[in-house]
Each structure stands twice: as structure tokens, then as C-alpha cells.
Design a protein around this motif. Structure first.
Motif, PDB file in Angstrom:
ATOM      1  N   SER A 230       0.814  -1.218   0.000  1.00  0.00           N
ATOM      2  CA  SER A 230       0.000   0.000   0.000  1.00  0.00           C
ATOM      3  C   SER A 230       0.856   1.280   0.000  1.00  0.00           C
ATOM      4  O   SER A 230       0.336   2.382   0.040  1.00  0.00           O
ATOM      5  N   VAL A 231       2.183   1.091  -0.044  1.00  0.00           N
ATOM      6  CA  VAL A 231       3.048   2.286  -0.083  1.00  0.00           C
ATOM      7  C   VAL A 231       3.032   2.903  -1.484  1.00  0.00           C
ATOM      8  O   VAL A 231       3.301   2.221  -2.461  1.00  0.00           O
ATOM      9  N   GLN A 232       2.634   4.222  -1.543  1.00  0.00           N
ATOM     10  CA  GLN A 232       2.485   4.839  -2.867  1.00  0.00           C
ATOM     11  C   GLN A 232       3.442   5.994  -3.122  1.00  0.00           C
ATOM     12  O   GLN A 232       3.488   6.534  -4.215  1.00  0.00           O
ATOM     13  N   ASP A 233       4.157   6.441  -2.081  1.00  0.00           N
ATOM     14  CA  ASP A 233       5.068   7.569  -2.331  1.00  0.00           C
ATOM     15  C   ASP A 233       6.305   7.467  -1.449  1.00  0.00           C
ATOM     16  O   ASP A 233       6.385   6.620  -0.557  1.00  0.00           O
ATOM     17  N   GLU A 234       7.226   8.358  -1.716  1.00  0.00           N
ATOM     18  CA  GLU A 234       8.527   8.338  -1.036  1.00  0.00           C
ATOM     19  C   GLU A 234       8.406   8.463   0.479  1.00  0.00           C
ATOM     20  O   GLU A 234       9.121   7.776   1.212  1.00  0.00           O
ATOM     21  N   THR A 235       7.477   9.326   0.933  1.00  0.00           N
ATOM     22  CA  THR A 235       7.375   9.534   2.380  1.00  0.00           C
ATOM     23  C   THR A 235       6.867   8.286   3.086  1.00  0.00           C
ATOM     24  O   THR A 235       7.423   7.887   4.122  1.00  0.00           O
ATOM     25  N   SER A 236       5.821   7.668   2.533  1.00  0.00           N
ATOM     26  CA  SER A 236       5.338   6.482   3.245  1.00  0.00           C
ATOM     27  C   SER A 236       6.325   5.334   3.091  1.00  0.00           C
ATOM     28  O   SER A 236       6.432   4.469   3.968  1.00  0.00           O
ATOM     29  N   LEU A 237       7.118   5.331   2.011  1.00  0.00           N
ATOM     30  CA  LEU A 237       8.149   4.311   1.853  1.00  0.00           C
ATOM     31  C   LEU A 237       9.192   4.444   2.965  1.00  0.00           C
ATOM     32  O   LEU A 237       9.627   3.453   3.555  1.00  0.00           O
ATOM     33  N   GLU A 238       9.530   5.678   3.269  1.00  0.00           N
ATOM     34  CA  GLU A 238      10.501   5.915   4.333  1.00  0.00           C
ATOM     35  C   GLU A 238       9.910   5.483   5.695  1.00  0.00           C
ATOM     36  O   GLU A 238      10.597   4.883   6.526  1.00  0.00           O
ATOM     37  N   GLY A 239       8.601   5.749   5.865  1.00  0.00           N
ATOM     38  CA  GLY A 239       7.902   5.327   7.084  1.00  0.00           C
ATOM     39  C   GLY A 239       7.951   3.800   7.205  1.00  0.00           C
ATOM     40  O   GLY A 239       8.231   3.238   8.275  1.00  0.00           O
ATOM     41  N   TRP A 240       7.726   3.156   6.093  1.00  0.00           N
ATOM     42  CA  TRP A 240       7.751   1.685   6.051  1.00  0.00           C
ATOM     43  C   TRP A 240       9.137   1.163   6.435  1.00  0.00           C
ATOM     44  O   TRP A 240       9.284   0.244   7.220  1.00  0.00           O
ATOM     45  N   ARG A 241      10.170   1.838   5.883  1.00  0.00           N
ATOM     46  CA  ARG A 241      11.542   1.392   6.159  1.00  0.00           C
ATOM     47  C   ARG A 241      11.851   1.481   7.656  1.00  0.00           C
ATOM     48  O   ARG A 241      12.396   0.552   8.251  1.00  0.00           O
ATOM     49  N   ILE A 242      11.423   2.584   8.279  1.00  0.00           N
ATOM     50  CA  ILE A 242      11.686   2.745   9.712  1.00  0.00           C
ATOM     51  C   ILE A 242      10.931   1.686  10.514  1.00  0.00           C
ATOM     52  O   ILE A 242      11.491   1.044  11.413  1.00  0.00           O
ATOM     53  N   ALA A 243       9.649   1.467  10.097  1.00  0.00           N
ATOM     54  CA  ALA A 243       8.817   0.523  10.855  1.00  0.00           C
ATOM     55  C   ALA A 243       9.309  -0.926  10.721  1.00  0.00           C
ATOM     56  O   ALA A 243       9.245  -1.705  11.667  1.00  0.00           O
ATOM     57  N   HIS A 244       9.826  -1.300   9.537  1.00  0.00           N
ATOM     58  CA  HIS A 244      10.146  -2.714   9.308  1.00  0.00           C
ATOM     59  C   HIS A 244      11.621  -3.047   9.232  1.00  0.00           C
ATOM     60  O   HIS A 244      12.007  -4.206   9.362  1.00  0.00           O
ATOM     61  N   LEU A 245      12.448  -2.046   9.017  1.00  0.00           N
ATOM     62  CA  LEU A 245      13.891  -2.332   8.975  1.00  0.00           C
ATOM     63  C   LEU A 245      14.666  -1.434   9.927  1.00  0.00           C
ATOM     64  O   LEU A 245      15.886  -1.539  10.050  1.00  0.00           O
ATOM     65  N   GLY A 246      13.927  -0.523  10.605  1.00  0.00           N
ATOM     66  CA  GLY A 246      14.573   0.416  11.535  1.00  0.00           C
ATOM     67  C   GLY A 246      15.015  -0.294  12.808  1.00  0.00           C
ATOM     68  O   GLY A 246      14.759  -1.488  13.007  1.00  0.00           O
TER      69      GLY A 246
ATOM     70  N   LYS B 165      15.447 -10.523   6.493  1.00  0.00           N
ATOM     71  CA  LYS B 165      16.003  -9.179   6.391  1.00  0.00           C
ATOM     72  C   LYS B 165      16.353  -8.861   4.928  1.00  0.00           C
ATOM     73  O   LYS B 165      15.985  -7.817   4.392  1.00  0.00           O
ATOM     74  N   ARG B 166      17.051  -9.819   4.286  1.00  0.00           N
ATOM     75  CA  ARG B 166      17.430  -9.603   2.883  1.00  0.00           C
ATOM     76  C   ARG B 166      16.200  -9.462   2.002  1.00  0.00           C
ATOM     77  O   ARG B 166      16.148  -8.608   1.117  1.00  0.00           O
ATOM     78  N   ALA B 167      15.166 -10.290   2.301  1.00  0.00           N
ATOM     79  CA  ALA B 167      13.935 -10.220   1.496  1.00  0.00           C
ATOM     80  C   ALA B 167      13.292  -8.852   1.627  1.00  0.00           C
ATOM     81  O   ALA B 167      12.863  -8.240   0.637  1.00  0.00           O
ATOM     82  N   LEU B 168      13.248  -8.343   2.889  1.00  0.00           N
ATOM     83  CA  LEU B 168      12.631  -7.027   3.100  1.00  0.00           C
ATOM     84  C   LEU B 168      13.442  -5.925   2.422  1.00  0.00           C
ATOM     85  O   LEU B 168      12.899  -5.018   1.802  1.00  0.00           O
ATOM     86  N   GLU B 169      14.768  -6.062   2.534  1.00  0.00           N
ATOM     87  CA  GLU B 169      15.624  -5.044   1.905  1.00  0.00           C
ATOM     88  C   GLU B 169      15.439  -5.050   0.395  1.00  0.00           C
ATOM     89  O   GLU B 169      15.337  -4.004  -0.246  1.00  0.00           O
ATOM     90  N   ALA B 170      15.378  -6.250  -0.187  1.00  0.00           N
ATOM     91  CA  ALA B 170      15.206  -6.346  -1.640  1.00  0.00           C
ATOM     92  C   ALA B 170      13.857  -5.766  -2.042  1.00  0.00           C
ATOM     93  O   ALA B 170      13.749  -5.010  -3.019  1.00  0.00           O
ATOM     94  N   ALA B 171      12.801  -6.091  -1.247  1.00  0.00           N
ATOM     95  CA  ALA B 171      11.473  -5.569  -1.564  1.00  0.00           C
ATOM     96  C   ALA B 171      11.484  -4.040  -1.480  1.00  0.00           C
ATOM     97  O   ALA B 171      10.875  -3.349  -2.288  1.00  0.00           O
ATOM     98  N   PHE B 172      12.225  -3.553  -0.465  1.00  0.00           N
ATOM     99  CA  PHE B 172      12.311  -2.095  -0.295  1.00  0.00           C
ATOM    100  C   PHE B 172      12.930  -1.435  -1.535  1.00  0.00           C
ATOM    101  O   PHE B 172      12.381  -0.510  -2.107  1.00  0.00           O
ATOM    102  N   SER B 173      14.094  -1.964  -1.999  1.00  0.00           N
ATOM    103  CA  SER B 173      14.721  -1.303  -3.155  1.00  0.00           C
ATOM    104  C   SER B 173      13.872  -1.461  -4.396  1.00  0.00           C
ATOM    105  O   SER B 173      13.783  -0.531  -5.218  1.00  0.00           O
TER     106      SER B 173
END
Ligand code: DAH
Length: 341
Positions: A18-34, A65-73
Motif C-alpha cells: 500500500s506504499v504509494q510515495d517516497e514519504t510512506s516508503l521511508e515510514g515503512w523502512r523505519i517501521a520494518h527495517l529500523g 532481512k534480505r527479502a525485506l531489503e530487496a522488496a524495499f529497493s
């Protein structure tokens, strides 16, 4: 713990959808990889596990962790791509369209006119000499053979300033003294271009400011013949080989003998019309042989040296060339006039 990891992975990947823009992507990164993401907290607990459990859980945790990082990029890249697509769509560019014309500045017509006349003089071997627009009474008149109270001063309707003895130059002739004093006793072949000011009633033919070019040649054996040749040659170089000139006797305090010179009227080619008052000729300026007193004031011995001088109104020449019937056009900044040149 393994099922906890599955859970973490699934819910993170689900949230990413459901992430549609840069800001929520950054929010997602903090929540799941922070640092305080559930996965990271789980890493902290690895130390407490038994020897057998640790490698299994550790491996799986790293995998997640690698899966989440790959999904993130991947998500980050696809957001960047769709932003690019959007901007390509909204700012669509057709390179085959003709370009927009940029408004480019240019010289004022009086300046380009001045330059083209200066070029003609340069071809004839004259150098440009600059002299001031505000002059003392001495330079404007006295050194040009018009002592205080000389009635010839009335020939120039002068603007005086609040500074005693300083006035705006009513003609470029005072520059003759400056250039002579700089070069005496060397020979001179110079022109002095620039703005002049007169306290005039403004009309179609008269303005309170206008450009002049002063012409001056000083040396041994300079004659009236040189003067006439220079003026006639100037006329031909400006207006073509058939341009005719004439000289009429006149009076100026700083030349002896003095003359006024006319160019053939270009509007009627000498036949006579309203512009030239049916004479076929238009007055361009004054000229003559430099008066011995002026030569002396410039530092030349009049027994050894002679010189000729002339003045020309450059707006006059432009009016002739382009059939401009009112001198006021030059200074009112009307674009409809200025853009024609
Ligand atoms: N200075 C004169 C004027 O503005 C024009 C003039 C006449 C200039 C004769 C000269 C000259 O050099 O010799 O009215």
C-alpha cells in the motif's frame, strides 16, 4: 520463533503493497527495517537462544532481512520510475515543434547608427577620442576663441549647472582642446563622438539632447582641400557613390574660414521637396580650418601647423537614411519605433 519470522515477513510485505510515495516508503523502512522494528528486536534476542536453535533462527532472520531489503529497493525503484513516467506524461515535449523566440536585447538605434558612422571614419584612418559631457566655461567657449561676453556664445542655447562655470556641453567642439593638448605637437586625425545638450524649444527638428561627432585633423600642410575631400568621401561612404555634397561660406568663432556643408536631399534626390524646403539640399553640419587661436590653445604653433574641423549631427544622418521625419522619436522609448532598427 520461525513462525514469528514468517509473520513478520508477510505483514511487512503486505504493508509495502500500500506504499504509494517516497514519504510512506521511508515510514515503512523505519517501521520494518529500523532499529526498533520487530525483526531487529528479534535479532537482539538471538544471543539468548540455545546453540542448536541459534543458527537455524539466525539464518532465517537474515533471509527475512534480505527479502525485506530487496522488496524495499524494488519498491523504491518502481516509485521512481512511475514518478518519471508521470512527469514525462505531464511535461510532454515535442522536439519537432519550432522553438520559442527568445526576446533578445539590442543596441538603441542611435548607438548602432553612431557605430556605423564611426566605422566609416575608422576606415579613413580616424581614431576615436572620448571627451567629457560636462565642461567648464573655458573649454565650452573661451578656449574656442569666444571670451566671456562674446556675442557668438549666443549661438549655443546652453544648460548651465548649479556649479559655477560648469555647463553641459552644447557641442563636441571643446573636445578639440582636450585631444590637441594630449597629442601636441604630434599630428592628429581624430573623431570625438558623444551626446550634446541644448536648452531648446523641442520640435520635430530640435531636441534638448542629441549626438554629434566632432572631426579634427591637425598637422603640417593640412588644407581646406583635405577637409572637402574628407566630407565628400564621408557622404559617399555613407550614402553611395553618387551622393553629392556642397559647402557654403558661414561663420564659426573657432574656424577661419568657416563653412556649412549640405548633403543632397535623399527624399527628392535634389529635385526639391518639403523636407529640404525646395532647395534639394540638407544641412548636415559646420566645418572649417581650425582658427590659429584655437591651435595655439591646443598647444600647436599656428605658424607651423594647420588643421581642419567639422561637426556632424548623427541623428540627422539617420533621419536622412531612414526618412525619419521627427527627431523626438529617438528619445521617447516607443518600442514601435525602436524595434524597426
Ligand atoms: N560646434 C558646432 C555646433 O555644434 C559645429 C561645428 C562647426 C563644428 C564648425 C566644427 C566646426 O568643428 O569647424 O554648432
Amino acid at each position: 520463533m520461525l513462525s514469528e519470522l514468517d509473520q513478520i515477513e508477510q505483514s511487512a510485505l503486505q504493508a509495502l503493497k500500500s506504499v504509494q510515495d517516497e514519504t510512506s516508503l521511508e515510514g515503512w523502512r523505519i517501521a520494518h527495517l529500523g532499529r526498533s522494528a520487530p525483526l531487529m528486536l528479534l535479532f537482539d534476542q538471538l544471543g539468548k537462544l540455545s546453540k542448536e536453535e541459534r543458527p537455524v533462527i539466525g539464518r532465517r532472520a537474515n533471509e527475512v532481512k534480505r527479502a525485506l531489503e530487496a522488496a524495499f529497493s524494488a519498491r523504491s525503484e518502481s516509485l521512481r520510475q512511475s514518478a518519471l513516467q508521470r512527469s514525462l506524461q505531464s511535461e510532454r515535449l515535442d522536439v519537432t515543434l519550432p522553438g520559442r523566440v527568445l526576446p533578445v536585447g539590442r543596441l538603441h538605434p542611435t548607438s548602432s547608427n553612431m557605430r556605423s558612422i564611426i566605422r566609416v571614419f575608422a576606415d579613413m584612418g580616424f581614431q576615436v577620442y572620448r571627451s567629457p559631457e560636462a565642461e567648464t566655461d573655458e573649454f565650452n567657449f573661451s578656449l574656442l576663441n569666444m571670451p566671456p561676453h562674446h556675442p557668438a556664445r549666443d549661438m549655443w542655447a546652453t544648460f548651465y549647472t548649479t556649479m559655477p562655470n560648469v555647463s553641459l556641453r552644447p557641442h563636441t567642439s571643446p573636445g578639440q582642446i582636450h585631444v590637441m593638448r594630449q597629442y601636441a605637437p604630434e599630428p592628429i586625425r581624430a573623431i570625438l563622438p558623444g551626446m550634446c545638450y541644448r536648452y531648446e524649444q523641442i520640435s520635430a527638428r530640435k531636441e534638448t539632447q542629441f549626438n554629434q561627432i566632432e572631426v579634427l585633423a591637425v598637422g603640417v600642410d593640412i588644407t581646406m582641400g583635405n577637409l572637402k575631400a574628407t566630407i565628400s568621401d564621408l557622404a559617399r561612404r555613407l550614402f553611395g557613390q553618387n551622393m553629392r555634397t556642397r559647402f557654403r561660406a558661414a561663420y564659426f568663432p573657432f574656424t577661419e574660414p568657416s563653412a556649412e556643408y549640405d548633403f543632397e536631399c535623399l527624399l527628392c534626390h535634389g529635385k526639391g521637396c518639403a523636407v529640404c524646403a525646395w532647395t534639394g539640399w540638407l544641412e548636415i553640419g559646420g566645418c572649417g580650418m581650425v582658427h590659429p587661436v584655437v591651435l595655439q590653445n591646443g598647444g600647436y604653433d599656428p605658424e607651423k601647423y594647420t588643421g581642419f574641423a567639422a561637426g556632424l549631427g548623427t541623428e540627422r544622418i539617420m533621419m536622412l537614411k531612414h526618412h525619419i521625419d521627427d527627431i523626438r522619436y529617438f528619445w521617447v522609448n516607443d518600442m514601435r519605433f525602436l524595434e524597426q532598427f
